[in-house]
Design an enzyme around this catalytic site. Structure first.
Site, PDB file in Angstrom:
ATOM      1  N   GLY A  98      -7.078  -5.291  -2.426  1.00 16.09           N
ATOM      2  CA  GLY A  98      -6.910  -3.914  -2.892  1.00 16.09           C
ATOM      3  C   GLY A  98      -6.868  -2.931  -1.740  1.00 16.09           C
ATOM      4  N   ARG A 140      -1.726  -9.731  -2.963  1.00 22.17           N
ATOM      5  CA  ARG A 140      -2.609 -10.885  -3.127  1.00 22.17           C
ATOM      6  C   ARG A 140      -1.748 -12.145  -2.998  1.00 22.17           C
ATOM      7  NH1 ARG A 140      -7.295  -8.528  -4.523  1.00 22.17           N
ATOM      8  NH2 ARG A 140      -7.186  -6.577  -5.706  1.00 22.17           N
ATOM      9  N   ASP A 146     -13.926  -9.502   0.672  1.00 23.22           N
ATOM     10  CA  ASP A 146     -14.441 -10.843   0.911  1.00 23.22           C
ATOM     11  C   ASP A 146     -13.372 -11.929   0.812  1.00 23.22           C
ATOM     12  OD1 ASP A 146     -14.135 -10.535  -1.817  1.00 23.22           O
ATOM     13  OD2 ASP A 146     -16.164 -11.173  -2.334  1.00 23.22           O
ATOM     14  N   THR A 206     -12.670  -1.804   1.401  1.00 15.63           N
ATOM     15  CA  THR A 206     -12.738  -1.915  -0.057  1.00 15.63           C
ATOM     16  C   THR A 206     -13.540  -0.749  -0.603  1.00 15.63           C
ATOM     17  OG1 THR A 206     -13.719  -3.173  -1.887  1.00 15.63           O
ATOM     18  CG2 THR A 206     -14.642  -3.559   0.291  1.00 15.63           C
ATOM     19  N   ASP A 247     -15.204  -0.495  -3.274  1.00 18.67           N
ATOM     20  CA  ASP A 247     -16.389  -0.849  -4.057  1.00 18.67           C
ATOM     21  C   ASP A 247     -17.680  -0.863  -3.246  1.00 18.67           C
ATOM     22  OD1 ASP A 247     -14.777  -1.105  -6.246  1.00 18.67           O
ATOM     23  OD2 ASP A 247     -14.889  -3.285  -6.376  1.00 18.67           O
ATOM     24  N   ASP A 282     -18.932  -3.337  -1.657  1.00 17.92           N
ATOM     25  CA  ASP A 282     -19.599  -4.529  -2.172  1.00 17.92           C
ATOM     26  C   ASP A 282     -19.797  -5.639  -1.152  1.00 17.92           C
ATOM     27  OD1 ASP A 282     -16.932  -5.143  -1.918  1.00 17.92           O
ATOM     28  OD2 ASP A 282     -16.704  -6.012  -3.905  1.00 17.92           O
ATOM     29  N   ARG A 324     -16.590  -3.538 -10.131  1.00 18.46           N
ATOM     30  CA  ARG A 324     -16.779  -4.673 -11.055  1.00 18.46           C
ATOM     31  C   ARG A 324     -18.188  -5.245 -10.961  1.00 18.46           C
ATOM     32  NH1 ARG A 324     -11.529  -6.058  -9.219  1.00 18.46           N
ATOM     33  NH2 ARG A 324      -9.933  -5.818 -10.812  1.00 18.46           N
TER      34      ARG A 324
END
Length: 319
Positions: A11, A72, A103, A125, A127, A129, A171
């Site tokens: 992303g 992707r 990741d 990213t 997020d 995360d 997510r």
């Protein structure tokens, strides 16, 4: 080492272009040639490789997305595909690869490193995360985008005395929801890290109504999901008009914040330094405001710790 390449994968995140710029200029100023790879690992195996210079990155720091584009690539999970990628890199005389992404992108870099390619990863990213680093490129911008939207939603929500349910990205990591919820003075923040009690949520809204509260804001992460359904349930139980807003991919776009531009610049410069030191299979991060580089496997194995203290503060401030 004479030539390096850059790709962005997974992303997109605001600030990736700032990292591309920092890598390119730091490398060139260090006497290296720089190649760009379009469309991530997919572009690598398709040979979408071209030379980059200082002029190519001269006017991109303020732009969202990634000028190298991203995609992707499920094919990259196949060993024969990765071996072909190594041969393509060698064909172009590329000695090292810098990967900007999350990741999954880092794992691709690790697998290439196992095949003899020098690799370094940079966390990009929204997020936030990746547990080994305090912040990832794009998080701050995505947060500010969410907060700006929440501010506007609250204006109309107050005018109509409504409940607003706002779904933000995230997510498995609720950082955007948690930070945006605090910044937007939410009455409730629903996160994938914690279970939530719908009845407690209903009581919070009804108690607020009895106290004369003009509106209620509920922020939830996409990992919880179901914003539209939750809004219907809230309205049914409380009798208060409720609207749901799903912010979606608007959080990935836009000009990166100053913080993301500076973070990306630091990470990009550090990535080149690490390669010049002869290191491989590393990822760059920031901890306690210091640049660090860690082994990819060790970094990905770091267990993410939920910031319970910050959530507790949010709960206290919502009352």
């Amino acid at each position: 080492m004479k030539k390096i390449a850059i790709l962005t994968s997974g992303g997109d995140a605001p600030g990736m272009n700032a990292a591309i710029r920092a890598i390119t200029r730091t490398a060139i100023n260090s006497g290296l040639e720089v190649m760009g790879i379009k469309r991530g690992y997919s572009g690598l195996i398709n040979g979408e490789i071209f030379p980059m210079d200082k002029e190519y990155v001269a006017d991109i720091i303020q732009k969202g997305g990634t000028v190298l584009m991203t995609a992707r690539c499920l094919e990259f999970k196949q060993e024969e595909v990765r071996k072909r990628a190594v041969k393509i890199l060698k064909a172009y005389g590329i000695d090292a690869l810098i990967v900007i992404g999350g990741d999954g992108s880092f794992m691709g870099a690790k697998l290439l490193s196992d095949l003899g390619v020098m690799t370094v990863g940079i966390p990009g990213t929204i997020d936030n995360d990746l547990a080994y680093t305090d912040y990832t490129i794009g998080f701050d911008t995505a947060l500010n985008t969410a907060v700006e939207a929440i501010n506007k939603i609250k204006d109309t929500s107050t005018s109509h005395e409504r409940v607003s349910v706002v779904e933000v990205m995230g997510r498995n990591c609720g950082d955007i929801a948690l930070y945006a919820g605090i910044s937007g003075a939410a009455e409730a923040i629903l996160l994938p890290e914690l279970e939530f009690d719908k009845n407690a949520l209903y009581r919070t809204i009804l108690d607020g109504k009895s106290q004369g509260r003009m509106h209620n804001l509920v922020v939830l992460a996409e990992g919880i999901g179901g914003a539209i359904e939750l809004a219907k349930e809230i309205e049914e139980v409380t009798g208060i008009e409720t609207r749901a807003t799903i912010l979606g991919h608007i959080q990935r776009g836009g000009s990166p914040s100053g913080s993301d531009r500076v973070l990306a610049s630091k990470l990009g410069a550090k990535a080149v330094e690490v390669l010049l030191e002869g290191k491989t299979s590393r990822v760059i991060g920031i901890r306690e405001n210091k640049m660090v580089d860690d082994d990819i496997d060790e970094a990905l194995a770091v267990e993410r710790k939920f910031d319970q203290k910050l959530y507790d503060i949010a709960v206290v401030l919502s009352k």
